[in-house]
Design a protein around this motif. Structure first.
Motif, PDB file in Angstrom:
ATOM      1  N   MET A  15     -25.530 -69.149  -7.659  1.00  0.00           N
ATOM      2  CA  MET A  15     -25.852 -70.455  -7.087  1.00  0.00           C
ATOM      3  C   MET A  15     -27.169 -70.990  -7.601  1.00  0.00           C
ATOM      4  N   ARG A  16     -27.171 -72.223  -7.977  1.00  0.00           N
ATOM      5  CA  ARG A  16     -28.390 -72.941  -8.346  1.00  0.00           C
ATOM      6  C   ARG A  16     -28.331 -74.298  -7.681  1.00  0.00           C
ATOM      7  N   GLY A  17     -29.313 -74.615  -6.867  1.00  0.00           N
ATOM      8  CA  GLY A  17     -29.386 -75.941  -6.266  1.00  0.00           C
ATOM      9  C   GLY A  17     -28.234 -76.265  -5.340  1.00  0.00           C
ATOM     10  N   LEU A  18     -27.923 -77.531  -5.266  1.00  0.00           N
ATOM     11  CA  LEU A  18     -26.883 -78.036  -4.383  1.00  0.00           C
ATOM     12  C   LEU A  18     -25.510 -77.617  -4.902  1.00  0.00           C
ATOM     13  N   VAL A  19     -24.690 -77.030  -4.041  1.00  0.00           N
ATOM     14  CA  VAL A  19     -23.355 -76.579  -4.428  1.00  0.00           C
ATOM     15  C   VAL A  19     -22.343 -77.714  -4.320  1.00  0.00           C
ATOM     16  N   SER A  20     -22.482 -78.550  -3.306  1.00  0.00           N
ATOM     17  CA  SER A  20     -21.526 -79.614  -3.039  1.00  0.00           C
ATOM     18  C   SER A  20     -21.402 -80.569  -4.223  1.00  0.00           C
ATOM     19  N   LYS A  21     -20.183 -80.966  -4.507  1.00  0.00           N
ATOM     20  CA  LYS A  21     -19.930 -81.959  -5.554  1.00  0.00           C
ATOM     21  C   LYS A  21     -19.973 -83.381  -4.998  1.00  0.00           C
ATOM     22  N   THR A  22     -19.960 -83.512  -3.663  1.00  0.00           N
ATOM     23  CA  THR A  22     -19.981 -84.820  -3.028  1.00  0.00           C
ATOM     24  C   THR A  22     -21.352 -85.034  -2.403  1.00  0.00           C
ATOM     25  N   THR A 114     -50.841 -74.252  10.767  1.00  0.00           N
ATOM     26  CA  THR A 114     -49.936 -74.417   9.632  1.00  0.00           C
ATOM     27  C   THR A 114     -49.595 -75.881   9.420  1.00  0.00           C
ATOM     28  N   ARG A 115     -49.242 -76.176   8.169  1.00  0.00           N
ATOM     29  CA  ARG A 115     -48.679 -77.467   7.798  1.00  0.00           C
ATOM     30  C   ARG A 115     -47.537 -77.193   6.844  1.00  0.00           C
ATOM     31  N   ARG A 116     -46.391 -77.747   7.190  1.00  0.00           N
ATOM     32  CA  ARG A 116     -45.199 -77.607   6.360  1.00  0.00           C
ATOM     33  C   ARG A 116     -44.938 -78.946   5.676  1.00  0.00           C
ATOM     34  N   PHE A 117     -44.763 -78.901   4.361  1.00  0.00           N
ATOM     35  CA  PHE A 117     -44.489 -80.094   3.570  1.00  0.00           C
ATOM     36  C   PHE A 117     -43.093 -79.951   2.970  1.00  0.00           C
ATOM     37  N   ILE A 118     -42.198 -80.871   3.314  1.00  0.00           N
ATOM     38  CA  ILE A 118     -40.809 -80.831   2.880  1.00  0.00           C
ATOM     39  C   ILE A 118     -40.635 -81.834   1.739  1.00  0.00           C
ATOM     40  N   THR A 119     -40.057 -81.391   0.615  1.00  0.00           N
ATOM     41  CA  THR A 119     -39.830 -82.296  -0.517  1.00  0.00           C
ATOM     42  C   THR A 119     -38.477 -82.008  -1.161  1.00  0.00           C
ATOM     43  N   ASN A 120     -38.147 -82.819  -2.161  1.00  0.00           N
ATOM     44  CA  ASN A 120     -36.963 -82.632  -3.002  1.00  0.00           C
ATOM     45  C   ASN A 120     -35.694 -82.380  -2.184  1.00  0.00           C
ATOM     46  N   VAL A 121     -35.482 -83.181  -1.164  1.00  0.00           N
ATOM     47  CA  VAL A 121     -34.344 -83.007  -0.269  1.00  0.00           C
ATOM     48  C   VAL A 121     -33.092 -83.576  -0.922  1.00  0.00           C
ATOM     49  N   ARG A 122     -32.082 -82.727  -1.032  1.00  0.00           N
ATOM     50  CA  ARG A 122     -30.779 -83.136  -1.552  1.00  0.00           C
ATOM     51  C   ARG A 122     -29.724 -82.779  -0.521  1.00  0.00           C
ATOM     52  N   VAL A 123     -28.787 -83.685  -0.299  1.00  0.00           N
ATOM     53  CA  VAL A 123     -27.787 -83.507   0.747  1.00  0.00           C
ATOM     54  C   VAL A 123     -26.395 -83.667   0.135  1.00  0.00           C
ATOM     55  N   GLY A 124     -25.491 -82.787   0.555  1.00  0.00           N
ATOM     56  CA  GLY A 124     -24.103 -82.869   0.107  1.00  0.00           C
ATOM     57  C   GLY A 124     -23.151 -82.631   1.264  1.00  0.00           C
ATOM     58  N   GLU A 125     -21.959 -83.183   1.139  1.00  0.00           N
ATOM     59  CA  GLU A 125     -20.930 -82.961   2.158  1.00  0.00           C
ATOM     60  C   GLU A 125     -20.341 -81.574   1.971  1.00  0.00           C
ATOM     61  N   VAL A 135     -30.451 -78.955   0.677  1.00  0.00           N
ATOM     62  CA  VAL A 135     -31.356 -78.123  -0.119  1.00  0.00           C
ATOM     63  C   VAL A 135     -32.699 -78.840  -0.131  1.00  0.00           C
ATOM     64  N   SER A 136     -33.764 -78.103   0.176  1.00  0.00           N
ATOM     65  CA  SER A 136     -35.093 -78.706   0.189  1.00  0.00           C
ATOM     66  C   SER A 136     -36.125 -77.707  -0.297  1.00  0.00           C
ATOM     67  N   TYR A 137     -37.251 -78.224  -0.726  1.00  0.00           N
ATOM     68  CA  TYR A 137     -38.387 -77.390  -1.091  1.00  0.00           C
ATOM     69  C   TYR A 137     -39.386 -77.446   0.053  1.00  0.00           C
ATOM     70  N   LEU A 138     -40.055 -76.335   0.279  1.00  0.00           N
ATOM     71  CA  LEU A 138     -41.022 -76.237   1.361  1.00  0.00           C
ATOM     72  C   LEU A 138     -42.318 -75.649   0.832  1.00  0.00           C
ATOM     73  N   ASN A 139     -43.429 -76.294   1.164  1.00  0.00           N
ATOM     74  CA  ASN A 139     -44.756 -75.767   0.886  1.00  0.00           C
ATOM     75  C   ASN A 139     -45.413 -75.552   2.246  1.00  0.00           C
TER      76      ASN A 139
END
Length: 192
Positions: A15-22, A114-125, A135-139
């Motif tokens: 698996m790499r990144g978002l699996v959903s095709k939609t 703490t501080r959580r920074f959420i980025t690069n959010v990708r959403v699939g069905e 799928v998101s990145y967290l710092n």
């Protein structure tokens, strides 16, 4: 369900990144609500509102953080080791964790800031109605005591969020550290 094993010989199972095709389009109502949910989740954890965070979890929750290995050669894509992990939790073990943090966790006395920074959010069905792969990145930045130096860790999160009674609930999360030798150990954070 997709085979998520990293020991598989067939590279299509890695698996790499978002699996959903939609994909759910950026800016759509569903995308915006899920993004807002991720922001609310980060705020609840940063503000130590563990009851609010637990209310965002599905009772069939699977919450894992497998070990990452650095590999070279033909196995370089097989860097996630699911036979060992930083943690492998479910809803009940998260309840125990957050209950302990709320009352008597000596390692968190005084509590981390703490501080959580959420980025690069990708959403699939997903194949299930009202469930979305996110799928998101967290710092995460953390300060302890009066130290002038923050500790930091980054990771990728692979989630499944389910719409229940007009609220999104987290039903699956896999946390993949960028590197397993960063300043903060996952098991040392109150909750990631």
């Amino acid at each position: 369900m997709t085979d998520r094993s990293t020991a598989a010989v067939d590279k299509s199972a890695i698996m790499r990144g978002l699996v959903s095709k939609t994909r759910v389009p950026l800016g759509s109502a569903i995308y915006n609500r899920l993004l807002e949910t991720l922001y609310d989740e980060a705020a609840a954890l940063d503000e130590r509102r563990f009851d609010d965070w637990v209310a965002m979890l599905a009772e069939d929750l699977l919450y894992t953080a497998p070990i990452r290995l650095t590999r070279t050669g033909p196995n370089k894509d097989r860097d996630v080791m699911r036979t060992m992990g930083h943690f492998d939790d479910d809803y009940n073990s998260i309840l125990m964790r957050t209950g302990r943090l709320s009352k008597s966790a000596w390692a968190e006395d005084p509590p981390s800031r703490t501080r959580r920074f959420i980025t690069n959010v990708r959403v699939g069905e997903t194949e299930a109605a009202d469930e979305y792969e996110v799928v998101s990145y967290l710092n995460v930045e953390r300060s302890r005591f009066d130290s002038p130096h923050n500790e930091r860790t980054t990771c990728e999160r692979r989630d499944v969020w389910r719409l229940v009674d007009d609220q999104y609930k987290l039903s699956r999360r896999e946390i993949r550290r960028s590197v397993d030798a960063l300043d903060v150990q996952l098991r040392d954070l109150p909750v990631i």
